[in-house]
Design an enzyme around this catalytic site. Structure first.
Site, PDB file in Angstrom:
ATOM      1  N   SER A 125       0.798  -1.224   0.000  1.00  0.00           N
ATOM      2  CA  SER A 125       0.000   0.000   0.000  1.00  0.00           C
ATOM      3  C   SER A 125       0.831   1.276   0.000  1.00  0.00           C
ATOM      4  CB  SER A 125      -0.941   0.020   1.219  1.00  0.00           C
ATOM      5  OG  SER A 125      -0.191   0.010   2.422  1.00  0.00           O
ATOM      6  N   SER A 126       2.150   1.160   0.116  1.00  0.00           N
ATOM      7  CA  SER A 126       2.988   2.354   0.144  1.00  0.00           C
ATOM      8  C   SER A 126       4.411   2.001  -0.257  1.00  0.00           C
ATOM      9  CB  SER A 126       2.989   2.990   1.542  1.00  0.00           C
ATOM     10  OG  SER A 126       3.567   2.101   2.488  1.00  0.00           O
ATOM     11  N   SER A 141      15.504  -6.029   1.797  1.00  0.00           N
ATOM     12  CA  SER A 141      16.282  -5.683   2.977  1.00  0.00           C
ATOM     13  C   SER A 141      16.660  -4.216   2.859  1.00  0.00           C
ATOM     14  CB  SER A 141      17.511  -6.590   3.080  1.00  0.00           C
ATOM     15  OG  SER A 141      18.317  -6.265   4.198  1.00  0.00           O
ATOM     16  N   TYR A 196      16.666  -1.629  13.977  1.00  0.00           N
ATOM     17  CA  TYR A 196      16.377  -1.785  12.550  1.00  0.00           C
ATOM     18  C   TYR A 196      17.461  -2.647  11.900  1.00  0.00           C
ATOM     19  CZ  TYR A 196      15.679  -0.515   7.643  1.00  0.00           C
ATOM     20  OH  TYR A 196      15.484  -0.558   6.280  1.00  0.00           O
ATOM     21  N   ALA A 213      19.401  -4.761  13.395  1.00  0.00           N
ATOM     22  CA  ALA A 213      19.301  -6.128  13.922  1.00  0.00           C
ATOM     23  C   ALA A 213      18.336  -6.955  13.089  1.00  0.00           C
ATOM     24  CB  ALA A 213      18.853  -6.099  15.383  1.00  0.00           C
ATOM     25  N   LYS A 245      17.440  -6.352   9.877  1.00  0.00           N
ATOM     26  CA  LYS A 245      17.908  -6.510   8.497  1.00  0.00           C
ATOM     27  C   LYS A 245      19.097  -7.455   8.414  1.00  0.00           C
ATOM     28  CE  LYS A 245      14.769  -3.990   6.585  1.00  0.00           C
ATOM     29  NZ  LYS A 245      13.717  -4.647   5.791  1.00  0.00           N
ATOM     30  N   THR A 304      11.111   7.356  -0.895  1.00  0.00           N
ATOM     31  CA  THR A 304       9.814   6.761  -0.558  1.00  0.00           C
ATOM     32  C   THR A 304       9.300   7.481   0.684  1.00  0.00           C
ATOM     33  OG1 THR A 304      10.745   5.081   0.918  1.00  0.00           O
ATOM     34  CG2 THR A 304      10.608   4.523  -1.428  1.00  0.00           C
TER      35      THR A 304
END
Length: 277
Positions: A11-12, A134, A148, A150, A152, A183
Site C-alpha cells: 500500500s505504500s 532488505s 532496525y 538487527a 535486516k 519513498t
C-alpha cells in the site's frame, strides 16, 4: 512471460510502486496490506489482475491463511516479495520494550513466518522465487538504528542459510538492498523519546540530520523497483542486489574494512586451532 506475484506491504513505498509497475506490464499481483483502501484506485483499474488481501505481519495466523488462500485462488505464485517493514530510530537505551518487540515482530519474525508459509506451496508447485527486501542496512550500520539493523542483518542471515536448504527444490532468493530512496520511509519512521545524554553523540547527530531533513537521498523509487523486477525476471540472479550509488559505496567500504580487519587477525585465528591434528 507473465507471472503472478505476491507482495507484502503493497500500500505504500516500494511495495506500491512495484504493484503499479507489475500491473502495467500485464502481470497478476496479490497485494497484501493492512489498509485495503490505499489500493482502491488500482483495484478499479486492474480488477481482473489485482487481488488485494489484508495481512498484518505481527499476526502469524493471518500470514499462513493469506498465503495459503492466495496459492489456492491463483493456482501458482511465481514470485513472493517480502517487502513489508518500517524503520525505528533511537539509541538502544532510548527504545521501549514495546518498540523493540514490534520492530522485530514486523521486520524479522514476520518476514520469516511469511517465507516459511510459502515454502511448502512453492515446493509443491516445483519451485519459485522469493525476493526479500532488505536494505543497505543489512550490510552496514548507522548509529541510532540498532534495532532496525538487527532485523535486516538477521533476515539476511536467515535467507542466506535458507537459500542453501531449498535450492534443490527449485526455490531461489534475491536479497534487495536499497540505499536511501525517495519513498515515505522517513515519514513512517518511528522515533523513540530522546534522552539528553545522547545529544552530543553520533546517535544525536543522526537525529538532527533526520529532523532537519538534510539526509541525502539519491535513490529513485521507480528505478529501484524496476531493477528488482528485472533481477526477479532474470534466469540466474545474484543472491544480493545493491541498489543505488549510496548503497554500493557504503556496502563496498564496509566489506573492505571488515576484510582488512580479518586479514590482520589471520595469525590469531590460526593460533586458536587444535595443535594435535
Amino acid at each position: 512471460m507473465l507471472k503472478t506475484w505476491f507482495i507484502t506491504g503493497a500500500s505504500s513505498g516500494l511495495g506500491l510502486e512495484m504493484t503499479r509497475q507489475l500491473l502495467a506490464k500485464g502481470h497478476k499481483v496479490v497485494a497484501t496490506t493492512r489498509r485495503s483502501d490505499a489500493l482502491a484506485q488500482l483495484t478499479q483499474d486492474y480488477r481482473e489482475r489485482l487481488d488485494v488481501v489484508r495481512l498484518d505481519l505481527v499476526e502469524s495466523e493471518s500470514i499462513t491463511s493469506a498465503v495459503g488462500s492466495a496459492f489456492q485462488r491463483h493456482g501458482r505464485i511465481d514470485v513472493v516479495v517480502s517487502n513489508a517493514g518500517y524503520g525505528l530510530f533511537g539509541a538502544a537505551e532510548e527504545l521501549t520494550n514495546g518498540e523493540i518487540d514490534r520492530q522485530i515482530a514486523t521486520n524479522l519474525t514476520g518476514s520469516i513466518h511469511l517465507i516459511r508459509a510459502a515454502l511448502p506451496l512453492l515446493r509443491k508447485q516445483g519451485g519459485g522465487r522469493i525476493v526479500q527486501v532488505s536494505s543497505e542496512g543489512g550490510q552496514i550500520a548507522y548509529p541510532g538504528f540498532s534495532l532496525y539493523h538487527a532485523t535486516k542483518w538477521g533476515i539476511e542471515g536467515f535467507v542466506e542459510s535458507l537459500a542453501q536448504e531449498v535450492g534443490p527444490f527449485g526455490i531461489d532468493f534475491i536479497i534487495a538492498e536499497p540505499g536511501p530512496t525517495g519513498t515515505n520511509f522517513g515519514a513512517n519512521l518511528v522515533r523513540a523519546k530522546p534522552m539528553d545524554a545522547y545529544d552530543e553523540t553520533p546517535a544525536g547527530a543522526v537525529r538532527r540530520v533526520i529532523t532537519e531533513g538534510s539526509f541525502e537521498i539519491k535513490g529513485d523509487a521507480a528505478r529501484t523497483v524496476a531493477a528488482i523486477i528485472s533481477a526477479a525476471e532474470s534466469e540466474t540472479p545474484s543472491l544480493r542486489l545493491a541498489l543505488g550509488s549510496t548503497a554500493y559505496s557504503s556496502i563496498s567500504e564496509a566489506l573492505s574494512v571488515r576484510l582488512a580487519a580479518l586479514e590482520a587477525q589471520r595469525g590469531v585465528a590460526n593460533s586458536a586451532d587444535r595443535q594435535d591434528l
